[in-house]
Design a protein around this motif. Sequence first.
Motif, PDB file in Angstrom:
ATOM      1  N   GLN A   8      42.116  42.024  42.730  1.00 23.51           N
ATOM      2  CA  GLN A   8      40.878  42.268  42.485  1.00 23.51           C
ATOM      3  C   GLN A   8      40.523  43.720  42.756  1.00 23.51           C
ATOM      4  O   GLN A   8      39.719  44.197  41.792  1.00 23.51           O
ATOM      5  N   CYS A   9      41.080  44.403  43.719  1.00 23.59           N
ATOM      6  CA  CYS A   9      41.073  45.895  43.862  1.00 23.59           C
ATOM      7  C   CYS A   9      41.385  46.371  42.574  1.00 23.59           C
ATOM      8  O   CYS A   9      40.868  47.295  42.063  1.00 23.59           O
ATOM      9  N   LEU A  10      42.539  46.144  42.139  1.00 23.30           N
ATOM     10  CA  LEU A  10      42.921  46.945  40.891  1.00 23.30           C
ATOM     11  C   LEU A  10      42.337  46.366  39.728  1.00 23.30           C
ATOM     12  O   LEU A  10      41.802  47.598  38.985  1.00 23.30           O
ATOM     13  N   ASN A  11      41.939  45.369  39.379  1.00 22.89           N
ATOM     14  CA  ASN A  11      40.869  45.046  38.567  1.00 22.89           C
ATOM     15  C   ASN A  11      39.456  45.621  38.406  1.00 22.89           C
ATOM     16  O   ASN A  11      39.239  46.382  37.404  1.00 22.89           O
ATOM     17  N   LEU A  12      38.976  45.718  39.742  1.00 24.02           N
ATOM     18  CA  LEU A  12      37.716  46.514  39.963  1.00 24.02           C
ATOM     19  C   LEU A  12      37.827  48.264  39.813  1.00 24.02           C
ATOM     20  O   LEU A  12      36.912  48.563  39.127  1.00 24.02           O
ATOM     21  N   ALA A  13      38.901  48.388  40.331  1.00 23.01           N
ATOM     22  CA  ALA A  13      39.204  50.026  40.201  1.00 23.01           C
ATOM     23  C   ALA A  13      39.365  50.589  38.799  1.00 23.01           C
ATOM     24  O   ALA A  13      39.066  51.455  38.280  1.00 23.01           O
ATOM     25  N   ALA A  15      37.942  48.777  36.048  1.00 17.41           N
ATOM     26  CA  ALA A  15      36.619  48.623  35.618  1.00 17.41           C
ATOM     27  C   ALA A  15      35.745  49.613  35.817  1.00 17.41           C
ATOM     28  O   ALA A  15      34.875  49.941  34.856  1.00 17.41           O
ATOM     29  N   LEU A  16      35.948  50.431  37.097  1.00 21.72           N
ATOM     30  CA  LEU A  16      34.994  51.438  37.468  1.00 21.72           C
ATOM     31  C   LEU A  16      35.775  52.792  37.003  1.00 21.72           C
ATOM     32  O   LEU A  16      35.060  53.648  37.606  1.00 21.72           O
ATOM     33  N   ASN A  17      36.738  52.587  36.294  1.00 23.39           N
ATOM     34  CA  ASN A  17      37.190  53.724  35.812  1.00 23.39           C
ATOM     35  C   ASN A  17      37.621  54.726  36.664  1.00 23.39           C
ATOM     36  O   ASN A  17      37.887  56.044  36.785  1.00 23.39           O
ATOM     37  N   LEU A  18      38.213  54.354  37.800  1.00 25.71           N
ATOM     38  CA  LEU A  18      38.852  55.055  39.067  1.00 25.71           C
ATOM     39  C   LEU A  18      40.284  55.289  38.950  1.00 25.71           C
ATOM     40  O   LEU A  18      40.964  56.130  39.487  1.00 25.71           O
ATOM     41  N   ILE A  19      41.041  54.248  38.284  1.00 28.87           N
ATOM     42  CA  ILE A  19      42.332  54.141  37.801  1.00 28.87           C
ATOM     43  C   ILE A  19      42.707  53.793  36.392  1.00 28.87           C
ATOM     44  O   ILE A  19      41.810  53.145  35.865  1.00 28.87           O
ATOM     45  N   SER A  20      43.808  54.174  35.878  1.00 29.03           N
ATOM     46  CA  SER A  20      43.816  53.878  34.593  1.00 29.03           C
ATOM     47  C   SER A  20      45.487  52.841  34.601  1.00 29.03           C
ATOM     48  O   SER A  20      45.450  51.966  33.734  1.00 29.03           O
ATOM     49  N   SER A  21      46.094  53.118  35.721  1.00 31.84           N
ATOM     50  CA  SER A  21      47.240  52.268  35.742  1.00 31.84           C
ATOM     51  C   SER A  21      47.640  51.965  37.154  1.00 31.84           C
ATOM     52  O   SER A  21      47.402  52.638  38.029  1.00 31.84           O
ATOM     53  N   SER A  22      48.668  51.461  37.313  1.00 25.22           N
ATOM     54  CA  SER A  22      49.413  51.200  38.517  1.00 25.22           C
ATOM     55  C   SER A  22      51.005  50.892  38.163  1.00 25.22           C
ATOM     56  O   SER A  22      51.340  50.448  37.411  1.00 25.22           O
ATOM     57  N   TYR A  32      47.251  55.260  39.255  1.00 26.11           N
ATOM     58  CA  TYR A  32      47.264  56.422  38.360  1.00 26.11           C
ATOM     59  C   TYR A  32      45.838  56.638  37.928  1.00 26.11           C
ATOM     60  O   TYR A  32      45.257  55.937  37.517  1.00 26.11           O
ATOM     61  N   SER A  33      45.349  57.841  38.403  1.00 19.59           N
ATOM     62  CA  SER A  33      43.913  58.184  37.989  1.00 19.59           C
ATOM     63  C   SER A  33      43.559  58.538  36.417  1.00 19.59           C
ATOM     64  O   SER A  33      44.686  58.145  35.799  1.00 19.59           O
ATOM     65  N   THR A  34      42.621  58.401  35.802  1.00 20.56           N
ATOM     66  CA  THR A  34      42.346  58.455  34.501  1.00 20.56           C
ATOM     67  C   THR A  34      43.051  59.632  33.829  1.00 20.56           C
ATOM     68  O   THR A  34      43.141  59.700  32.752  1.00 20.56           O
ATOM     69  N   THR A  35      43.281  60.708  34.625  1.00 18.35           N
ATOM     70  CA  THR A  35      43.706  61.881  34.322  1.00 18.35           C
ATOM     71  C   THR A  35      45.233  61.881  34.506  1.00 18.35           C
ATOM     72  O   THR A  35      45.865  62.918  34.069  1.00 18.35           O
ATOM     73  N   GLY A  36      45.873  60.790  34.869  1.00 22.73           N
ATOM     74  CA  GLY A  36      47.319  60.595  35.002  1.00 22.73           C
ATOM     75  C   GLY A  36      47.840  61.111  36.427  1.00 22.73           C
ATOM     76  O   GLY A  36      49.139  61.321  36.536  1.00 22.73           O
ATOM     77  N   TYR A  37      46.895  61.396  37.383  1.00 23.27           N
ATOM     78  CA  TYR A  37      47.373  61.776  38.661  1.00 23.27           C
ATOM     79  C   TYR A  37      47.724  60.532  39.596  1.00 23.27           C
ATOM     80  O   TYR A  37      47.015  59.651  39.821  1.00 23.27           O
ATOM     81  N   TRP A  41      49.015  53.522  46.852  1.00 21.13           N
ATOM     82  CA  TRP A  41      48.003  52.667  47.058  1.00 21.13           C
ATOM     83  C   TRP A  41      47.411  52.727  48.583  1.00 21.13           C
ATOM     84  O   TRP A  41      46.087  52.499  48.603  1.00 21.13           O
ATOM     85  N   ASP A  42      48.279  53.031  49.521  1.00 21.43           N
ATOM     86  CA  ASP A  42      47.607  52.958  50.788  1.00 21.43           C
ATOM     87  C   ASP A  42      46.585  53.925  51.110  1.00 21.43           C
ATOM     88  O   ASP A  42      45.634  53.755  51.750  1.00 21.43           O
ATOM     89  N   SER A  43      46.657  55.044  50.539  1.00 24.28           N
ATOM     90  CA  SER A  43      45.839  56.213  50.310  1.00 24.28           C
ATOM     91  C   SER A  43      44.591  55.842  49.664  1.00 24.28           C
ATOM     92  O   SER A  43      43.365  56.177  49.981  1.00 24.28           O
ATOM     93  N   PHE A  44      44.656  55.296  48.423  1.00 21.60           N
ATOM     94  CA  PHE A  44      43.573  54.811  47.521  1.00 21.60           C
ATOM     95  C   PHE A  44      42.770  53.933  48.178  1.00 21.60           C
ATOM     96  O   PHE A  44      41.415  53.893  48.280  1.00 21.60           O
TER      97      PHE A  44
END
Length: 68
Positions: A8-13, A15-22, A32-37, A41-44
């Motif tokens: 759920q967290c990954l899918n929501l993140a 959908a909200l454009n907070l991440i692009s992949s894991s 990974y952020s949408t800019t590739g950074y 996971w524990d920090s996010f």
Amino acid sequence: MTQLELTQCLNLARALNLISSSRSIHGVLYVYSTTGYPRRWDSFIAEYPLERLQAMATRMQIKLESAN
């Protein structure tokens, strides 16, 4: 965190454009952020717990509905 909550967290993140992949590297999950950074996971999830992601998605949905 259960597997369902993680999903759920990954899918929501996404959908909200907070991440692009894991990706898991040596047993450590990174997102990974949408800019590739990359970010551990524990920090996010400390910054964006499931409840916050759900609230953000709800606000986004309300905003989209009111725009129509």
